[in-house]
Design a protein around this motif. Sequence first.
Motif, PDB file in Angstrom:
ATOM      1  N   SER A 290      39.100  47.071  32.464  1.00  0.00           N
ATOM      2  CA  SER A 290      38.354  48.321  33.174  1.00  0.00           C
ATOM      3  C   SER A 290      37.805  49.961  32.547  1.00  0.00           C
ATOM      4  O   SER A 290      36.729  49.511  32.584  1.00  0.00           O
TER       5      SER A 290
ATOM      6  N   LEU B 145      37.972  39.815  36.897  1.00  0.00           N
ATOM      7  CA  LEU B 145      38.498  41.212  37.083  1.00  0.00           C
ATOM      8  C   LEU B 145      39.541  41.099  36.113  1.00  0.00           C
ATOM      9  O   LEU B 145      40.761  41.755  35.860  1.00  0.00           O
ATOM     10  N   ARG B 146      39.311  39.654  34.715  1.00  0.00           N
ATOM     11  CA  ARG B 146      40.211  39.877  33.962  1.00  0.00           C
ATOM     12  C   ARG B 146      39.677  40.659  32.764  1.00  0.00           C
ATOM     13  O   ARG B 146      39.718  40.953  31.480  1.00  0.00           O
TER      14      ARG B 146
ATOM     15  N   GLU C  37      39.680  43.485  45.561  1.00  0.00           N
ATOM     16  CA  GLU C  37      38.558  42.655  45.116  1.00  0.00           C
ATOM     17  C   GLU C  37      38.079  41.784  45.635  1.00  0.00           C
ATOM     18  O   GLU C  37      37.318  40.969  45.771  1.00  0.00           O
TER      19      GLU C  37
ATOM     20  N   ASN D 191      43.123  43.918  42.136  1.00  0.00           N
ATOM     21  CA  ASN D 191      42.079  42.709  42.400  1.00  0.00           C
ATOM     22  C   ASN D 191      42.588  42.017  43.639  1.00  0.00           C
ATOM     23  O   ASN D 191      41.584  40.641  43.968  1.00  0.00           O
TER      24      ASN D 191
END
Length: 256
Positions: free
Chosen positions: A143, A139-140, A79, A76
């Motif tokens: 995925s 990002l939370r 990113e 993360n």
Amino acid sequence: MSPGLEADGLLAVLGFSGSSPERLWIGAIAAALLGAIMGWSFSPVLDAWTRFDRVATPTERAADMGAMSRLIGGRNEQELREAVIGMGCLGGVLGLLSGAAGGVARRTPRGAVGGASLGLILGVAAGVASPELLVPTLLRVPSANPWPAIPVFVHTADYVAVGAAAATALGLAVAGRAGAVRAAIAGAIGATFGSLLFHALHGILFPLEREFGAMPGIHASRLLGHLCVALSVACCTAIALVPYLRLHPTPSTLPR
């Protein structure tokens, strides 16, 4: 010969001897093309700066239950760094060139320098601040089953911040504060349209490429995204500012 005549002579040699609207269109589109390509060219450097190669082994995962959490946290962070550096570079270059294009449209070297300086500052600030605020939300998202609208929203918001900053510098150089407000609105609209166009084309031209990262696209598709947004911002901003230039044309000081 006065500085104004020398500057106008240089502009004429560079091919900007037409009317102010014509110079605005040429300058804005040239700045968009060059800014998008230069912003995208930082991608290989970006990959080297933000690469995160640490992978937890099965033994480490069995011995340390927090290994996967640290791995995810590292990814993360990568990113976020990639988005901040990438959008900051794109915003800085696009703002710099757009502000300079505004000064060229008005045939004011001082305006070109001021617009370029302001565009650089606004572009970098917008390109850094937007991912810092929005990428953590992306990002939370789990995925395993992400909602496709969230990456589109985050990418579009990042592009809107960068596009509005570049358009503001262009508008300020052309028409002062009133032009800056008009250009900022037009730039935001153009960036929104360009981003949505990119995501539509991305699904058609790159159907096997997943689009859930903090930065839009990967390599070739990222260049497509930058070009779609930059050109759309340039066109919308030029459309918004051309009426001002027609009402307030710059008197030609070229020797007859």
